[in-house]
Structures are given as structure tokens and as C-alpha cells.
Design a protein around this motif. Sequence first.
Motif, PDB file in Angstrom:
ATOM      1  N   THR A  98      37.219 -74.882  39.969  1.00  0.00           N
ATOM      2  CA  THR A  98      35.838 -74.376  39.936  1.00  0.00           C
ATOM      3  C   THR A  98      34.930 -75.028  40.964  1.00  0.00           C
ATOM      4  O   THR A  98      33.905 -74.461  41.327  1.00  0.00           O
ATOM      5  CB  THR A  98      35.227 -74.587  38.541  1.00  0.00           C
ATOM      6  OG1 THR A  98      35.126 -76.001  38.271  1.00  0.00           O
ATOM      7  CG2 THR A  98      36.114 -73.947  37.471  1.00  0.00           C
ATOM      8  N   LEU A 112      33.212 -63.882  25.361  1.00  0.00           N
ATOM      9  CA  LEU A 112      33.189 -64.230  26.781  1.00  0.00           C
ATOM     10  C   LEU A 112      34.469 -63.780  27.467  1.00  0.00           C
ATOM     11  O   LEU A 112      34.439 -63.246  28.589  1.00  0.00           O
ATOM     12  CB  LEU A 112      33.004 -65.746  26.934  1.00  0.00           C
ATOM     13  CG  LEU A 112      32.989 -66.274  28.372  1.00  0.00           C
ATOM     14  CD1 LEU A 112      31.819 -65.678  29.147  1.00  0.00           C
ATOM     15  CD2 LEU A 112      32.897 -67.793  28.375  1.00  0.00           C
ATOM     16  N   LEU A 113      35.607 -63.966  26.803  1.00  0.00           N
ATOM     17  CA  LEU A 113      36.877 -63.541  27.384  1.00  0.00           C
ATOM     18  C   LEU A 113      36.941 -62.029  27.527  1.00  0.00           C
ATOM     19  O   LEU A 113      37.365 -61.505  28.574  1.00  0.00           O
ATOM     20  CB  LEU A 113      38.024 -64.046  26.508  1.00  0.00           C
ATOM     21  CG  LEU A 113      39.439 -63.675  26.962  1.00  0.00           C
ATOM     22  CD1 LEU A 113      39.725 -64.265  28.333  1.00  0.00           C
ATOM     23  CD2 LEU A 113      40.467 -64.149  25.949  1.00  0.00           C
ATOM     24  N   SER A 129      34.640 -60.872  30.289  1.00  0.00           N
ATOM     25  CA  SER A 129      35.193 -61.260  31.591  1.00  0.00           C
ATOM     26  C   SER A 129      36.264 -60.283  32.044  1.00  0.00           C
ATOM     27  O   SER A 129      36.406 -60.023  33.246  1.00  0.00           O
ATOM     28  CB  SER A 129      35.773 -62.676  31.510  1.00  0.00           C
ATOM     29  OG  SER A 129      34.782 -63.612  31.160  1.00  0.00           O
ATOM     30  N   PRO A 162      33.775 -58.352  34.962  1.00  0.00           N
ATOM     31  CA  PRO A 162      33.723 -59.729  35.485  1.00  0.00           C
ATOM     32  C   PRO A 162      32.410 -60.070  36.168  1.00  0.00           C
ATOM     33  O   PRO A 162      31.966 -61.219  36.110  1.00  0.00           O
ATOM     34  CB  PRO A 162      34.910 -59.773  36.466  1.00  0.00           C
ATOM     35  CG  PRO A 162      35.788 -58.634  36.079  1.00  0.00           C
ATOM     36  CD  PRO A 162      34.874 -57.581  35.532  1.00  0.00           C
ATOM     37  N   THR A 163      31.786 -59.103  36.835  1.00  0.00           N
ATOM     38  CA  THR A 163      30.552 -59.413  37.563  1.00  0.00           C
ATOM     39  C   THR A 163      29.404 -59.778  36.615  1.00  0.00           C
ATOM     40  O   THR A 163      28.476 -60.459  37.014  1.00  0.00           O
ATOM     41  CB  THR A 163      30.131 -58.213  38.424  1.00  0.00           C
ATOM     42  OG1 THR A 163      29.977 -57.054  37.584  1.00  0.00           O
ATOM     43  CG2 THR A 163      31.193 -57.911  39.463  1.00  0.00           C
ATOM     44  N   TYR A 164      29.469 -59.318  35.360  1.00  0.00           N
ATOM     45  CA  TYR A 164      28.392 -59.596  34.405  1.00  0.00           C
ATOM     46  C   TYR A 164      28.317 -61.083  34.066  1.00  0.00           C
ATOM     47  O   TYR A 164      27.229 -61.634  33.899  1.00  0.00           O
ATOM     48  CB  TYR A 164      28.621 -58.766  33.148  1.00  0.00           C
ATOM     49  CG  TYR A 164      27.493 -58.852  32.140  1.00  0.00           C
ATOM     50  CD1 TYR A 164      26.321 -58.138  32.332  1.00  0.00           C
ATOM     51  CD2 TYR A 164      27.611 -59.654  31.021  1.00  0.00           C
ATOM     52  CE1 TYR A 164      25.282 -58.213  31.418  1.00  0.00           C
ATOM     53  CE2 TYR A 164      26.575 -59.731  30.092  1.00  0.00           C
ATOM     54  CZ  TYR A 164      25.410 -59.019  30.297  1.00  0.00           C
ATOM     55  OH  TYR A 164      24.384 -59.107  29.401  1.00  0.00           O
ATOM     56  N   VAL A 165      29.490 -61.723  33.953  1.00  0.00           N
ATOM     57  CA  VAL A 165      29.526 -63.146  33.582  1.00  0.00           C
ATOM     58  C   VAL A 165      29.774 -64.046  34.781  1.00  0.00           C
ATOM     59  O   VAL A 165      29.941 -65.256  34.619  1.00  0.00           O
ATOM     60  CB  VAL A 165      30.607 -63.394  32.504  1.00  0.00           C
ATOM     61  CG1 VAL A 165      30.271 -62.666  31.223  1.00  0.00           C
ATOM     62  CG2 VAL A 165      31.978 -62.969  33.014  1.00  0.00           C
ATOM     63  N   LYS A 166      29.813 -63.468  35.984  1.00  0.00           N
ATOM     64  CA  LYS A 166      30.082 -64.276  37.166  1.00  0.00           C
ATOM     65  C   LYS A 166      29.075 -65.400  37.358  1.00  0.00           C
ATOM     66  O   LYS A 166      29.456 -66.510  37.752  1.00  0.00           O
ATOM     67  CB  LYS A 166      30.116 -63.381  38.410  1.00  0.00           C
ATOM     68  CG  LYS A 166      30.508 -64.125  39.681  1.00  0.00           C
ATOM     69  CD  LYS A 166      30.579 -63.177  40.870  1.00  0.00           C
ATOM     70  CE  LYS A 166      30.959 -63.932  42.142  1.00  0.00           C
ATOM     71  NZ  LYS A 166      31.014 -63.031  43.311  1.00  0.00           N
ATOM     72  N   PHE A 193      30.028 -68.820  35.985  1.00  0.00           N
ATOM     73  CA  PHE A 193      31.080 -69.593  36.629  1.00  0.00           C
ATOM     74  C   PHE A 193      30.786 -69.893  38.096  1.00  0.00           C
ATOM     75  O   PHE A 193      31.466 -70.720  38.700  1.00  0.00           O
ATOM     76  CB  PHE A 193      32.415 -68.844  36.532  1.00  0.00           C
ATOM     77  CG  PHE A 193      32.837 -68.538  35.125  1.00  0.00           C
ATOM     78  CD1 PHE A 193      33.453 -69.506  34.344  1.00  0.00           C
ATOM     79  CD2 PHE A 193      32.603 -67.294  34.573  1.00  0.00           C
ATOM     80  CE1 PHE A 193      33.827 -69.237  33.051  1.00  0.00           C
ATOM     81  CE2 PHE A 193      32.979 -67.008  33.271  1.00  0.00           C
ATOM     82  CZ  PHE A 193      33.589 -67.990  32.507  1.00  0.00           C
TER      83      PHE A 193
END
Length: 566
Positions: free
Chosen positions: A360, A520-521, A524, A528-532, A535
Motif C-alpha cells: 500500500t 467493504l469487500l 470493492s 472498486p472506484t467507490y472505495v478507492k 486505499f
Amino acid sequence: MQVRENGRPVPNLSVLPANTAGTKELAVVLVIDTSGSMRGAPIRGAVAAARVFASHRNPQQQLGIVEFNGAVRTALPLTTNQVAIERALKSAPPLGRNTHVYDAVQTALGMLKAGHIAGGAIVLLSDGADTGSVATTAAVQSAAQAAGVRIFTVGLKSGAFDATALKALAAGGSGSFSIAGSSAQLSAIYDQLGSELSSQYVIRYRSQAKPHTTVRVDVSLPDGAGAALSYVTPALPVHPDPPFHRPFWQSASAFAAVSLVCAVLIALGLITALRAQPTRRSVGARLAEFVSPAEKPHDERLSLALRFFSGTEQKLARREWWGRFKEELDVAGVEMPAVQVVVLTGVGTLLLIVVIVALTGSPLLALLAFIAPLAVHVVIERRLEHQRSLFADQLADNLQVIASALRAGQSFVGALSVAVSDAPEPTRREFRRVVADERLGVPLDQGLSVVARRMRNRDLEQIEVVAALQRQTGGNMAEVLDQAADTMRERADLRRMVKTLTTQGRMSRWVVSALPPGLLLIISVINPTYVKPLFATAGGHAVLVVCTGMIISGSLVIKRIVDIDV
């Protein structure tokens, strides 16, 4: 509608009308001449024509205004705010000397570029030729073609009228040139341009043309109408500027790589040492304390491992919690030495920190690695509670066996020995400890006190009192043990009933704890772009760490609520 690029149909065509396009799709910049020759009716007619044009504006279409004479001024940045547009066109602007036509158009192009407009247009009004611009006709035409901006020019006849510059800009900007004989005709021309630009379409497709290639785009409609446009695709730079590269040893990747290598080397060393450390002393090793056996080859790995773990344990022995931790591991039935558990947990946490940072690049997310020691603690606690629960469930039956042995004429120690031979684990192990201590001279009540502390069993504390009284005063101990066994069975029934009644609370704990990471999983995977941002940004990393701590804290609070001690 059919679109062809160099004669070949274009696949995957996207057509958006102006009323559905976004604010970044279409925009118009009005460029108005405010030189001295526009004094009086011409400038008033120009402002009135601009109002007419603005009245045809699509609500999603941005509008900007640039005024020019010897200086270029942005009267209104690109906006969709109708109030701001009306305020900018409320009155005629001040006039000045000279006519910098090309500079004004270049400013309008910069405005469209800064606004990231996909389909921009410029409507230029002037009554004369360019005088004093820094920009040139070729430069403005090239910039307009590169940006895909169309230039519409309107000429207002005057005594010094020269249409050369206006015609050149319209031709080079893929627009049109209109001429007004008087200021009264400006409104009609602007009305037509406003209607045309507010009803335009945005056509998108992915071109397959190579760099620096002439492309001709033909658009045809079913009724036979159509349009054509030619342009040259941008050329790749001959000598592109090299990208900025930070030295590798100063980058985060180098730090993560070096940390990972160090952690792997430490882990390999510890694994080798753990394999080399003997878990049990053989008979020969114990006899070697009293005799002098033949010397064996010296094992450096064994010596190093023993020194390392011995030194670590000596340092940990100074801590108040160390003795309690070793006792809990023994009760839980963990065969691995306590010092190895601590060292391996520390190494595992370090490896997890390095992996998280390497994946990360966020040191803040590395705090999640401390879930590893928490997980080890939870596993040990669960095994510990399991052993203690088994002991509590087995205690009543074992007391019944002890009482029967006492009635058969056995002493209390003999009765304990009988129970040890038939009892399952962990009762056998704990009672065997009491018998062994008694043979070494430790009173039975003290031995039972140690077992009661290890197992956290209040029922055994009562048996300890009974054993002390029997040792000091005697009495019918078998009858007391029978009564204690009956009481323990009733308490066991009560514990099982309480456990049944709190099942819903325990299930709620796991559901509530698993819901946030589960959602969250799922999100994702779906989007994916919503929770990007969680991260990819420092703020998101902080939110993840805080939420993880809150979930763990909430789970522990619910556990405390539903854990009723009977």
C-alpha cells in the motif's frame, strides 16, 4: 447517423445532444471588440446581440465573455450561472484604443483549455483589422485546430472595416464568417448562431489513426445532409523529456524492499534456531548432570539458539505478566515454549508490517499489522477457556468418584489417585499435579488452591476448604463431596441455560463485527472506484485504522455484555 474516418465506418459511436451533455462537454466564449471605433450604437448593438445569444444558451452550456481593445480583459469566466451572465451583459463596457484581435482569440482558447471543454466554440465580433497583437494568425489557427475549437466571426461594417483577419480565423477555425451592415443586424446573426450552437451534438469515438496523420471525418444523416472535417493527429515528440526519477535508494520501494529482506533474514534465522532448540531433555542429558559422559561435538547452532532464547526469557522474566503468561500457556495445552510464542508473534507482526507497507505504501495502514498479536491472544484465550470449561464440566463426576473411593476406605490422597486413573483431560493433568505435590510434602489444600487458581474454578475452592477441615478436624468428607457435586450439577445446568439465552447476543456480536468488512469487500468487488479513496489517500487510511479499532472495541463490549458469570 453514420460517421466515417478516412472512408471506413467508425465502431462504438457515442452521440450526445447538447441538452444531455455535461458542463465540461460544450462551452462558448463571446469575444467582443471594445475599441474606439465601436463607440455609440455599435457597442450597444453588440451587447444586445450578446444578450440574444445568451437567451438561446442551453442550461448545461457554459458561457464566457472576453473584451478586447489595446488590452484583453476576461469580463466573465466560463460559467452556467444565469445571474452572473446577465450581470456581465447588463451595460456596455468601456472602450479603448487599438484592436488586438488575435490576442483576444488566444485568451479565449486558453479559457476553454483551462476549463477542459470537449467541444468549445468562439464567437468573435469586430469592426476592423488586427492592430498590435502579439499572437499571429497562424499561431491562433494552429491552437484552435489542436484544441478542436470552432471560431465563428462576425464583421460589423464601419469606415475602416477590413474582413481579412476575420475570414482567416473563421476558415482556420472550421467556423463561419458573417457580416452585418449595421448594428441592428447583429441581433439576427447572433440569434442564428445561438440556435445553431445550442442544438449541436457531441460525437465521440476512438480513432485508430496513427500519430501525425491526416484524418478526414465524414458525418452523414439519413436525409442526405452531412458534414466533413479534416485534421492532423498530434505527432509524438522526437526527443521526449525524460521523466523525473527519484534515486531508487531514496524511494519508498527501496525502504520496503530492504525492510522485507531484513525481515526474511531474521525470520529464517529464528526458524533455524527454533528447529535446533530441543523441546525435551533426554535421559542421557539428565544423567549428564551427575556423571561425566563422553564429550560430543559442539553444535554452534544449538548454542546460539539456546543463548538467544535464554537471554530473551531472562529479560521477560522481570515482567510481572511473564509468569502468568507461562501458566496460561500450560493450562491451554500449548506445547510451544512461551518465549518462542512471543518471538514468533513479534516476527510475524514485523513481516506483516513490511508486507502492508510494500503493498500500500502507507505507514499508517501498517498499524493493522498489530492484529497479529491480538489474534494470537484470542487463540490462546479461546483454548484456555475451552480447557477451563471442560474442567468445570468434569469436576462433579470426578468428585463423585472421589466420594465413592472415600467410602471404600481410601484416604483423600488415595481417592484422588483413583480419580486420576479414570479422569479425562484436563482433570487428570491437574489432579495428578495435586497428588505429586502432596508426595513432595505440599498440603492437599494448598495443592488444590493452585489448581483452583489455574482453572479459575470457585467450586474447587470449596473442596479446598473441605480438604483443609478434613486434615485438621476430620469428618465425613464423602457426604460433603456428594452435596458439593449436586450443587455443581445445578450450577452447570444454570450456566447452560444462561448460555442458551445469550446465544442471540453472541450471534449479534459476530454479525455486527463482520458486517462492515463484509460490505467493504462486496463494494470493492462491485464498484472498486467507490472505495478507492479509502486505499489511495492518507485520510482513507486513517479512516480504515479508526474503523478497525472501533469494530474490535465494539465486539469486545458486546462480549462483555453477554458474558454472564454464574
